[in-house]
Design a protein around this motif. Structure first.
Motif, PDB file in Angstrom:
ATOM      1  N   CYS A 105       1.330  -2.563  11.604  1.00 15.94           N
ATOM      2  CA  CYS A 105       1.539  -1.313  11.191  1.00 15.94           C
ATOM      3  C   CYS A 105       1.407  -0.599  12.785  1.00 15.94           C
ATOM      4  O   CYS A 105       1.943   0.420  13.137  1.00 15.94           O
ATOM      5  CB  CYS A 105       1.043  -0.638  10.113  1.00 15.94           C
ATOM      6  SG  CYS A 105       1.603  -1.610   8.585  1.00 15.94           S
ATOM      7  N   GLN A 119       5.900   2.324   8.857  1.00 20.65           N
ATOM      8  CA  GLN A 119       5.328   0.786   8.579  1.00 20.65           C
ATOM      9  C   GLN A 119       4.237   0.802   7.543  1.00 20.65           C
ATOM     10  O   GLN A 119       4.288  -0.310   6.831  1.00 20.65           O
ATOM     11  CB  GLN A 119       4.981   0.188   9.893  1.00 20.65           C
ATOM     12  CG  GLN A 119       5.833   0.024  10.973  1.00 20.65           C
ATOM     13  CD  GLN A 119       6.655  -0.691  10.848  1.00 20.65           C
ATOM     14  OE1 GLN A 119       6.916  -1.511   9.850  1.00 20.65           O
ATOM     15  NE2 GLN A 119       7.581  -1.031  12.033  1.00 20.65           N
ATOM     16  N   GLU A 137       4.233   2.485   4.726  1.00 24.48           N
ATOM     17  CA  GLU A 137       4.882   2.826   3.391  1.00 24.48           C
ATOM     18  C   GLU A 137       5.646   1.508   3.223  1.00 24.48           C
ATOM     19  O   GLU A 137       5.666   1.060   2.063  1.00 24.48           O
ATOM     20  CB  GLU A 137       5.664   4.204   3.707  1.00 24.48           C
ATOM     21  CG  GLU A 137       5.095   5.234   3.765  1.00 24.48           C
ATOM     22  CD  GLU A 137       5.955   6.372   4.135  1.00 24.48           C
ATOM     23  OE1 GLU A 137       7.061   6.330   4.559  1.00 24.48           O
ATOM     24  OE2 GLU A 137       5.371   7.593   4.079  1.00 24.48           O
ATOM     25  N   LYS A 138       6.181   0.906   4.339  1.00 28.63           N
ATOM     26  CA  LYS A 138       7.072  -0.216   4.039  1.00 28.63           C
ATOM     27  C   LYS A 138       6.000  -1.468   3.617  1.00 28.63           C
ATOM     28  O   LYS A 138       6.458  -2.234   2.807  1.00 28.63           O
ATOM     29  CB  LYS A 138       7.752  -0.705   5.303  1.00 28.63           C
ATOM     30  CG  LYS A 138       8.828   0.270   5.674  1.00 28.63           C
ATOM     31  CD  LYS A 138       9.649  -0.120   6.877  1.00 28.63           C
ATOM     32  CE  LYS A 138      10.483   0.793   7.237  1.00 28.63           C
ATOM     33  NZ  LYS A 138      11.409   0.597   8.671  1.00 28.63           N
ATOM     34  N   THR A 139       4.881  -1.563   4.357  1.00 29.71           N
ATOM     35  CA  THR A 139       3.792  -2.513   3.856  1.00 29.71           C
ATOM     36  C   THR A 139       3.601  -2.489   2.361  1.00 29.71           C
ATOM     37  O   THR A 139       3.623  -3.359   1.636  1.00 29.71           O
ATOM     38  CB  THR A 139       2.789  -2.567   4.923  1.00 29.71           C
ATOM     39  OG1 THR A 139       3.251  -2.867   6.193  1.00 29.71           O
ATOM     40  CG2 THR A 139       1.604  -3.360   4.263  1.00 29.71           C
ATOM     41  N   ARG A 140       3.289  -1.316   2.056  1.00 29.15           N
ATOM     42  CA  ARG A 140       2.737  -0.901   0.465  1.00 29.15           C
ATOM     43  C   ARG A 140       4.029  -1.346  -0.551  1.00 29.15           C
ATOM     44  O   ARG A 140       3.691  -2.005  -1.545  1.00 29.15           O
ATOM     45  CB  ARG A 140       2.611   0.654   0.537  1.00 29.15           C
ATOM     46  CG  ARG A 140       2.237   1.125  -0.870  1.00 29.15           C
ATOM     47  CD  ARG A 140       2.054   2.478  -0.972  1.00 29.15           C
ATOM     48  NE  ARG A 140       3.329   3.325  -0.735  1.00 29.15           N
ATOM     49  CZ  ARG A 140       3.385   4.429  -0.135  1.00 29.15           C
ATOM     50  NH1 ARG A 140       2.312   5.295  -0.551  1.00 29.15           N
ATOM     51  NH2 ARG A 140       4.583   5.039   0.059  1.00 29.15           N
ATOM     52  N   GLU A 141       5.215  -0.891  -0.200  1.00 30.59           N
ATOM     53  CA  GLU A 141       6.278  -1.423  -0.969  1.00 30.59           C
ATOM     54  C   GLU A 141       6.507  -2.696  -1.044  1.00 30.59           C
ATOM     55  O   GLU A 141       7.110  -3.229  -2.077  1.00 30.59           O
ATOM     56  CB  GLU A 141       7.547  -0.590  -0.491  1.00 30.59           C
ATOM     57  CG  GLU A 141       7.425   0.909  -0.476  1.00 30.59           C
ATOM     58  CD  GLU A 141       7.028   1.494  -2.132  1.00 30.59           C
ATOM     59  OE1 GLU A 141       7.704   0.801  -3.036  1.00 30.59           O
ATOM     60  OE2 GLU A 141       6.238   2.510  -2.488  1.00 30.59           O
ATOM     61  N   ALA A 142       6.512  -3.470   0.156  1.00 31.06           N
ATOM     62  CA  ALA A 142       6.666  -5.028   0.003  1.00 31.06           C
ATOM     63  C   ALA A 142       5.680  -5.972  -0.572  1.00 31.06           C
ATOM     64  O   ALA A 142       6.067  -6.979  -0.594  1.00 31.06           O
ATOM     65  CB  ALA A 142       6.965  -5.455   1.496  1.00 31.06           C
ATOM     66  N   THR A 143       4.358  -5.332  -0.793  1.00 31.80           N
ATOM     67  CA  THR A 143       3.509  -6.304  -1.320  1.00 31.80           C
ATOM     68  C   THR A 143       3.259  -6.291  -2.680  1.00 31.80           C
ATOM     69  O   THR A 143       3.314  -5.113  -3.328  1.00 31.80           O
ATOM     70  CB  THR A 143       2.039  -6.088  -0.358  1.00 31.80           C
ATOM     71  OG1 THR A 143       1.327  -7.012  -1.018  1.00 31.80           O
ATOM     72  CG2 THR A 143       1.546  -4.546  -0.620  1.00 31.80           C
ATOM     73  N   LYS A 185      -2.016  -2.408  -1.184  1.00 34.14           N
ATOM     74  CA  LYS A 185      -1.235  -1.192  -1.830  1.00 34.14           C
ATOM     75  C   LYS A 185      -2.288  -0.062  -1.525  1.00 34.14           C
ATOM     76  O   LYS A 185      -2.074   0.826  -1.106  1.00 34.14           O
ATOM     77  CB  LYS A 185      -0.865  -1.265  -3.196  1.00 34.14           C
ATOM     78  CG  LYS A 185       0.563  -2.186  -3.182  1.00 34.14           C
ATOM     79  CD  LYS A 185       0.882  -2.180  -4.849  1.00 34.14           C
ATOM     80  CE  LYS A 185       2.183  -2.863  -5.043  1.00 34.14           C
ATOM     81  NZ  LYS A 185       3.312  -2.270  -4.309  1.00 34.14           N
TER      82      LYS A 185
END
Length: 499
Positions: free
Chosen positions: A307, A319, A321-327, A333
């Protein structure tokens, strides 16, 4: 990190009780209304400094406590102790002047073999006297702040290029200006009491004191993460992540000092030979590590490197936010949510300038870093966020978010950030030491610490096993405590990514 800076770990001295309040006009508005010239705010600030600087910039802080630095000597050891424990040894001009004078004296002494810098009480040094700086700025005297920073950076550069073996005991709170007094020393000893942070974006500023040099050279994107979030490292983690070169228990420091005082070097010994003797002496006091892994490891460490490699603060937030949504990992999170909220809490212009400075700092030599930081600091001293942040966080102790200008990262324009860098790459700071050896691009004493992520990754790419890499570095580092743990952690973290 909490929204308000804790009393025990502020940047700091909070000896002053008030800052004169003045309406804060955004930088761009001041330019458009003629309060600042459109041709370049930072350039004009520099010219103003050159025209109005004091005749004795190293004496900008008039007050002088004869006991704020204690000097002791025993055999070949010389100790410099920061002695403002009630202020957590926050650095002021009086202390900086004494340190400069004594260090210059010792550099010429044949009897001084080893120099130790340490702090009295529960802090090494919690930072600089930023409340005094903000007070000057609010009174229309930012040139005094300029002079303070010039003196501080000259001191830090002297430490970074010192001709004697220098050891910093990072025992206790080590933040902001305190990091500048320790991070550039060849030997940096962390203890169970060490608390490291660069909390400048919390008060509308940017990490300096050489931070634009050392933070970009940390493993992965840890330096960027620590700079933008003001996150703390504690105890052994300061050692694992390279802020310290050694870790020992605080109770052994007095005995170590006694042992160091007994060292004698042959006249013809090279600096590296002297460093090797000191390293082996410190190793005599190793008592093991309290944990086999740093607190920041595994998936969170991977997320930080991913990120925080982005080019702009908004891209970093995207990045995250995308990491939070993808895990599906709730801990990831929670970390992503906290990190987004933390960055949003910080000074937007402070965050944006910090990121730009770190990216540029990767290519600066040590002298350039201090010179450029001085130019950037001058602009901050004339920007409202610094006074606003110091007043809110350190004077009023407000738990609400300061009234930053601009107030969001979305509101920060490229021109706003450019203004802070308009004066860099100028040769306006004369150091106490000079020559090509004082302009290095990598710390010449980096070999004293643990192997870096990059060094370990190279061996992985060569196809070596974890045990082979451990054996290689244990031999190279003479069995240094922490090498096995560091190598194993990096191998665990990187090997899946290498297939």
């Amino acid at each position: 990190m909490a929204s308000s800076l804790p009393r025990s770990v502020c940047l700091l001295s909070i000896g002053r009780t008030s800052i004169r309040q003045r309406p804060i006009m955004p930088l761009k508005a001041r330019i458009s209304q003629g309060a600042l010239p459109a041709r370049g705010y930072a350039v004009k600030a520099l010219e103003s400094y050159q025209e109005n600087k004091t005749s004795d910039p190293d004496g900008v802080l008039r007050e002088d406590d004869p006991d704020d630095i204690l000097f002791t000597k025993k055999f070949g050891l010389r100790s410099l102790e920061l002695n403002r424990p009630k202020k957590l040894n926050s650095l002021n001009g009086s202390m900086a002047r004494k340190l400069v004078l004594r260090l210059k004296e010792l550099s010429k002494s044949d009897l001084a073999q080893v120099v130790v810098i340490k702090g009295a009480g529960r802090a090494f040094c919690a930072g600089g006297d930023v409340v005094a700086l903000a007070d000057w700025n609010a009174k229309g005297e930012p040139v005094l702040s300029d002079d303070y920073f010039a003196l501080e950076y000259k001191l830090d550069h002297l430490l970074a290029t010192y001709n004697k073996p220098l050891i910093a005991y990072q025992d206790g709170i080590t933040m902001g200006g305190g990091v500048g007094l320790s991070i550039h020393a060849p030997f940096r000893i962390a203890t169970e009491n060490t608390v490291f942070a660069m909390p400048e974006t919390t008060i509308g500023f940017f990490p300096e004191v050489g931070a634009t040099f050392f933070l970009p050279r940390m493993d992965g994107e840890l330096g960027t993460y620590l700079a933008l979030t003001s996150e703390q490292l504690r105890g052994v983690d300061v050692f694992y992540h390279g802020i310290a070169t050694h870790y020992i228990h605080s109770s052994t420091l007095p005995t170590l000092s006694e042992r160091l005082s007994e060292l004698r070097f042959k006249d013809y010994a090279t600096p590296n030979e002297r460093f090797a003797i000191i390293a082996s002496t410190i190793a005599e006091y190793d008592s093991g590590l309290p944990s086999t892994r740093p607190a920041i490891t595994g998936a969170i460490r991977q997320a930080i490197d991913h990120c925080f490699s982005a080019s702009t603060p908004l891209e970093i937030l995207s990045q995250l936010e995308k990491t939070r949504e993808a895990t599906a990992d709730e801990s990831i999170k929670a970390w992503a949510d906290k990190t987004i909220a933390t960055i949003r809490e910080r000074s937007p212009i402070g965050v944006a300038v910090t990121l730009r400075a770190l990216r540029l700092g990767k290519s600066w030599n040590i002298a350039q870093a201090f010179r450029n930081e001085l130019e950037i600091s001058r602009v901050f001293m004339r920007h409202g966020d610094f006074t606003e942040g110091v007043n809110a966080r350190l004077v009023q102790r407000s738990k609400t978010r300061p009234n930053w200008s601009p107030n969001t990262l979305e509101g920060v324009k490229a021109d706003d950030v450019d203004a802070f860098f308009a004066g860099i790459d100028r040769d306006t700071l004369t150091f106490y030491t000079s020559g090509e050896g004082t302009k290095y691009t990598e710390y010449p004493h980096a070999w004293l610490g643990l192997p870096t992520d990059q060094e370990i990754e190279v061996r992985l790419l060569e196809g070596k096993s974890g045990s082979e890499i451990v054996a290689e570095f244990m031999k190279q580092k003479n069995g240094k405590v922490g090498v096995r743990e560091k190598v194993e952690e990096v191998v665990e973290r990187l090997r899946p990514a290498k297939g």
